[in-house]
Design a protein around this motif. Structure first.
Motif, PDB file in Angstrom:
ATOM      1  N   ASP A 341      -2.446 -11.835  -7.871  1.00 55.01           N
ATOM      2  CA  ASP A 341      -1.572 -10.969  -8.667  1.00 55.01           C
ATOM      3  C   ASP A 341      -2.351  -9.782  -9.230  1.00 55.01           C
ATOM      4  OD1 ASP A 341       0.555 -12.604  -8.175  1.00 55.01           O
ATOM      5  OD2 ASP A 341       0.281 -13.795  -9.986  1.00 55.01           O
ATOM      6  N   GLU A 342      -3.651  -9.989  -9.408  1.00 55.55           N
ATOM      7  CA  GLU A 342      -4.515  -8.917  -9.908  1.00 55.55           C
ATOM      8  C   GLU A 342      -5.859  -9.008  -9.208  1.00 55.55           C
ATOM      9  OE1 GLU A 342      -6.357  -9.540 -13.858  1.00 55.55           O
ATOM     10  OE2 GLU A 342      -4.993 -11.247 -14.030  1.00 55.55           O
ATOM     11  N   LEU A 343      -6.655  -7.955  -9.318  1.00 56.97           N
ATOM     12  CA  LEU A 343      -7.979  -7.929  -8.701  1.00 56.97           C
ATOM     13  C   LEU A 343      -8.891  -8.917  -9.420  1.00 56.97           C
ATOM     14  CD1 LEU A 343      -9.679  -6.393  -6.546  1.00 56.97           C
ATOM     15  CD2 LEU A 343     -10.427  -4.888  -8.415  1.00 56.97           C
ATOM     16  N   LEU A 344      -9.479  -9.850  -8.647  1.00 60.79           N
ATOM     17  CA  LEU A 344     -10.386 -10.838  -9.246  1.00 60.79           C
ATOM     18  C   LEU A 344     -11.842 -10.433  -9.068  1.00 60.79           C
ATOM     19  CD1 LEU A 344      -8.704 -14.211  -8.153  1.00 60.79           C
ATOM     20  CD2 LEU A 344      -8.570 -13.062 -10.373  1.00 60.79           C
ATOM     21  N   LEU A 345     -12.214 -10.116  -7.820  1.00 60.25           N
ATOM     22  CA  LEU A 345     -13.586  -9.709  -7.533  1.00 60.25           C
ATOM     23  C   LEU A 345     -13.547  -8.413  -6.729  1.00 60.25           C
ATOM     24  CD1 LEU A 345     -15.129 -13.156  -6.474  1.00 60.25           C
ATOM     25  CD2 LEU A 345     -15.660 -11.869  -8.559  1.00 60.25           C
ATOM     26  N   ASP A 346     -14.472  -7.506  -7.037  1.00 64.20           N
ATOM     27  CA  ASP A 346     -14.459  -6.197  -6.374  1.00 64.20           C
ATOM     28  C   ASP A 346     -15.890  -5.783  -6.044  1.00 64.20           C
ATOM     29  OD1 ASP A 346     -13.425  -3.796  -5.395  1.00 64.20           O
ATOM     30  OD2 ASP A 346     -13.717  -2.786  -7.319  1.00 64.20           O
ATOM     31  N   ILE A 360     -23.121 -20.257  -8.570  1.00 58.48           N
ATOM     32  CA  ILE A 360     -22.189 -19.187  -8.944  1.00 58.48           C
ATOM     33  C   ILE A 360     -21.563 -19.577 -10.270  1.00 58.48           C
ATOM     34  CG2 ILE A 360     -20.149 -17.859  -8.306  1.00 58.48           C
ATOM     35  CD1 ILE A 360     -20.611 -18.564  -5.431  1.00 58.48           C
ATOM     36  N   ILE A 361     -21.704 -18.704 -11.256  1.00 58.30           N
ATOM     37  CA  ILE A 361     -21.240 -18.995 -12.613  1.00 58.30           C
ATOM     38  C   ILE A 361     -20.193 -17.968 -13.017  1.00 58.30           C
ATOM     39  CG2 ILE A 361     -21.926 -19.244 -15.042  1.00 58.30           C
ATOM     40  CD1 ILE A 361     -23.128 -21.343 -13.167  1.00 58.30           C
ATOM     41  N   GLY A 362     -19.106 -18.440 -13.612  1.00 60.29           N
ATOM     42  CA  GLY A 362     -18.085 -17.518 -14.109  1.00 60.29           C
ATOM     43  C   GLY A 362     -16.965 -18.287 -14.759  1.00 60.29           C
ATOM     44  N   SER A 363     -16.151 -17.601 -15.510  1.00 62.69           N
ATOM     45  CA  SER A 363     -15.045 -18.236 -16.223  1.00 62.69           C
ATOM     46  C   SER A 363     -14.015 -18.778 -15.245  1.00 62.69           C
ATOM     47  CB  SER A 363     -14.378 -17.236 -17.167  1.00 62.69           C
ATOM     48  OG  SER A 363     -15.305 -16.747 -18.120  1.00 62.69           O
ATOM     49  N   ASN A 364     -13.175 -19.698 -15.731  1.00 62.56           N
ATOM     50  CA  ASN A 364     -12.078 -20.216 -14.914  1.00 62.56           C
ATOM     51  C   ASN A 364     -11.191 -19.063 -14.439  1.00 62.56           C
ATOM     52  OD1 ASN A 364     -12.044 -22.862 -17.226  1.00 62.56           O
ATOM     53  ND2 ASN A 364     -12.559 -23.134 -15.096  1.00 62.56           N
ATOM     54  N   ASP A 514     -19.440 -10.906 -13.569  1.00 62.82           N
ATOM     55  CA  ASP A 514     -19.441 -10.024 -14.729  1.00 62.82           C
ATOM     56  C   ASP A 514     -18.604  -8.791 -14.397  1.00 62.82           C
ATOM     57  OD1 ASP A 514     -20.022  -8.824 -17.125  1.00 62.82           O
ATOM     58  OD2 ASP A 514     -22.035  -8.166 -16.546  1.00 62.82           O
ATOM     59  N   ASP A 515     -17.499  -8.613 -15.108  1.00 62.87           N
ATOM     60  CA  ASP A 515     -16.633  -7.444 -14.932  1.00 62.87           C
ATOM     61  C   ASP A 515     -16.196  -7.295 -13.468  1.00 62.87           C
ATOM     62  OD1 ASP A 515     -15.171  -5.262 -15.718  1.00 62.87           O
ATOM     63  OD2 ASP A 515     -16.855  -3.839 -15.505  1.00 62.87           O
ATOM     64  N   LYS A 516     -15.685  -8.407 -12.905  1.00 64.67           N
ATOM     65  CA  LYS A 516     -15.087  -8.453 -11.565  1.00 64.67           C
ATOM     66  C   LYS A 516     -16.087  -8.249 -10.420  1.00 64.67           C
ATOM     67  CE  LYS A 516     -10.316  -7.221 -12.762  1.00 64.67           C
ATOM     68  NZ  LYS A 516     -10.406  -7.694 -14.138  1.00 64.67           N
ATOM     69  N   THR A 517     -17.378  -8.289 -10.733  1.00 65.03           N
ATOM     70  CA  THR A 517     -18.365  -8.280  -9.657  1.00 65.03           C
ATOM     71  C   THR A 517     -19.408  -9.348  -9.961  1.00 65.03           C
ATOM     72  OG1 THR A 517     -19.746  -6.866  -8.265  1.00 65.03           O
ATOM     73  CG2 THR A 517     -19.888  -6.514 -10.649  1.00 65.03           C
TER      74      THR A 517
END
Length: 579
Positions: A341-346, A360-364, A514-517
């Motif tokens: 629905d939205e950009l997750l990773l860019d 690989i670490i990141g929020s749910n 971090d911030d979609k990357t």
């Protein structure tokens, strides 16, 4: 509050408990631990609905006690347009609407007495759940979990971790006499795990929590109930102190066991000598001496030390490879992007070398699982896999890799094994022995399914492993066995994990979203970041020293050097005081 006395229960194919007893007292925060598949969830089901189960023994629960349950596998109806605030406050809002309706009816009705009676019942119900200021209580819980930003969002828009925390809040705010939670920590990221810790520690009521999460176990509970080998053990105190107690007991029991073994062997020699004499001599007194010695030997065998909570069998997890790769790049991700629905990773860029072990670490909900799945499927233009790479995959969605309708034997025949004997030999190392290999996979616990996935990954003999939350549902003993397998593995690993211990104990570095990357972070900086948020300044060094002393104790026990083990146990006790 609750007393379980000499409870026994079994399924047709498996005995779970034999005369187990324990108590839960008011305001205790109790961790319920034990190896996977030994009946923790079933025991919770019995506590929740004893009339449904045929068990032996006594279960004493006041019939007026209110028990709430946060299930391991709760699912939300995605069609509901409920907001987070409305979902948490559902019970409060329902009673409040009922009170409003009664008041409206009073304005026109002549049957005031009946309505006053209904009004009082509704007020009592509101009072029983502390409903006078329910709005401020919900806000307080949301702030405690740092989730106030979710208040007006639809529940269907939440990540799985956020929804789990909302369920926990809802259970707590209904003011139960006992709140039971079955693995509420599964798949929570670091921030949400810390929020769960805050919620547990702030709760004033009685808690019974099934968990294998070492972070929660070390920081949240004042009682341990340990279910193992059909028996149960209670410990009033912290998990870290319980483990220390087990280690002390292990030293004592091993020392006693060696003395017992020597006595059994000495007596066996006497029996053999008496048998030889009795064969050549018909003297009745010799026969009586032999019988007496045999009975004495039977008593020695019967009293041998039994250690259901000390010598717990760990699976023998191994990741072997058909072919080791030369020092080269095995996974290359270049300008990768993903959106739903939205950009997750860019514009994600990174490479994994043939011996790298990377988390690989990141929020749910930030796209980690989608990225790992795309690497495994190898059908994305932005992802290049080395031609010599053989990839093994463990999914957090267990149905992706395992078929519930298969038996364990059928699953491994489908995976390429040729004979049932070959399968039995392989899966026995992972704790699947006897008739369990004929069970349907759908009947296994979540932990057993993940261990079975590890057995499949091992059998693939891959030189690149993609592991998505491999420690989820695993008991602490299997987690430690997995860490050892990762440490010994010679190939590349790319692992999604929210388990702090597995990351710091086994990975070379982390890729942090971090911030979609994604950016690379050294293990030293990662530790600093996590410890700054969650631990005291010296905790890292003390925890590291504690682990080192524990390994020295294990080595001393292997060498039967009990005097050294006792010196080290005193050193360990001083370190634990600092934690």
């Amino acid at each position: 509050m609750i007393k379980v006395d000499n409870l026994s229960f079994s399924f047709p194919q498996k005995e779970l408990y034999t005369n187990i007893s324990f108590t839960l007292e008011e305001a205790q925060h109790c961790a319920f631990i034990g190896t996977s598949g030994n009946g923790k969830s079933t025991l919770i089901d019995i506590l929740m609905d004893p009339e449904r189960y045929l068990f032996e023994g006594r279960l004493e629960i006041d019939p007026t006690y209110k028990i709430e349950h946060v299930s391991q596998f709760s699912q939300l109806d995605a069609t509901k347009e409920t907001t987070v605030f409305e979902y948490i406050g559902e019970e409060f809002i329902k009673i409040q609407n009922e009170i409003t309706s009664i008041c409206t009816e009073m304005e026109t009705s002549s049957d005031i007495d009946s309505l006053l009676e209904k009004y009082q019942v509704a007020l009592d119900a509101l009072d029983s759940i502390g409903g006078d200021d329910f709005e401020s209580k919900i806000i307080k819980k949301l702030n405690l979990a740092n989730l106030m930003k979710l208040r007006d969002l639809r529940v269907s828009d939440l990540s799985s971790g956020e929804f789990k925390l909302i369920q926990v809040m809802k259970g707590m705010l209904s003011s139960p006499d006992l709140l039971i939670m079955d693995e509420p920590d599964v798949f929570l990221d670091f921030e949400n795990l810390n929020a769960l810790k805050n919620l547990i520690n702030s709760h004033k009521g009685t808690l019974l929590v099934v968990t294998h999460n070492r972070y929660l176990l070390n920081h949240c509970f004042n009682k341990i109930i340990h279910l193992e080998n059909k028996e149960i053990q209670e410990f009033d105190g912290r998990f870290i102190d319980y483990n220390f107690s087990l280690l002390q007991t292990k030293i004592e029991l091993q020392e006693l066991a060696i003395a017992d073994d020597e006595e059994v062997e000495r007596n066996e020699n006497i029996i053999n000598n008496l048998r030889e004499i009795a064969t050549n001599n018909a003297d009745a007194s010799r026969g009586r001496a032999l019988k007496a010695r045999v009975k004495f030997q039977e008593r020695l065998e019967a009293r041998r030390i039994k250690t259901p909570f000390v010598e717990i069998k760990q699976p023998n997890i191994r990741f072997d490879m058909d072919k080791e790769m030369e020092d080269s790049i095995v996974v290359n991700v270049n300008h990768y992007s993903v959106a739903f629905d939205e950009l997750l990773l860019d514009n994600v860029n990174f490479e994994i070398k043939s011996t790298d072990k990377v988390a690989i670490i990141g929020s749910n909900g930030t796209g980690k699982t989608t990225l790992l799945r795309d690497i495994f499927n190898n059908n994305h233009d932005s992802i290049e896999i080395n031609a010599d790479a053989k990839v093994g995959y463990l999914s957090q969605v267990q149905g992706e890799v395992l078929r519930d309708s298969n038996t364990i034997l059928e699953e491994f025949i489908d995976a390429g094994f040729k004979t049932y004997d070959e399968i039995r030999s392989h899966v026995s190392s992972y704790g699947f022995e006897g008739e369990i290999v004929n069970q349907k996979i759908g009947s296994l616990s979540g932990g057993e399914k993940n261990v079975l996935q590890l057995a499949k990954v091992s059998a693939s003999k891959a030189n690149v492993l993609l592991l998505d939350e491999p420690t989820s549902h695993l008991d602490t003993y299997t987690q430690i066995a997995l860490e050892k397998a990762i440490e010994d593995y010679k190939g590349a690993i790319l692992m999604i994990s929210h388990d702090f211990y597995s990351v710091v104990n086994g990975m070379d570095y982390v890729l942090i979203i971090d911030d979609k990357t994604i950016r690379k972070m050294s293990m030293r900086k990662f530790r600093q970041m996590i410890y700054a948020n969650h631990f005291d300044r010296d905790y890292l060094e003390t925890e590291k020293n504690k682990k080192s002393v524990e390994m020295k104790i294990e080595m001393a026990l292997k060498n039967t050097d009990f005097e050294l083990a006792k010196v080290l146990i005193d050193e360990l006790e001083e370190l634990i005081k600092l934690l």
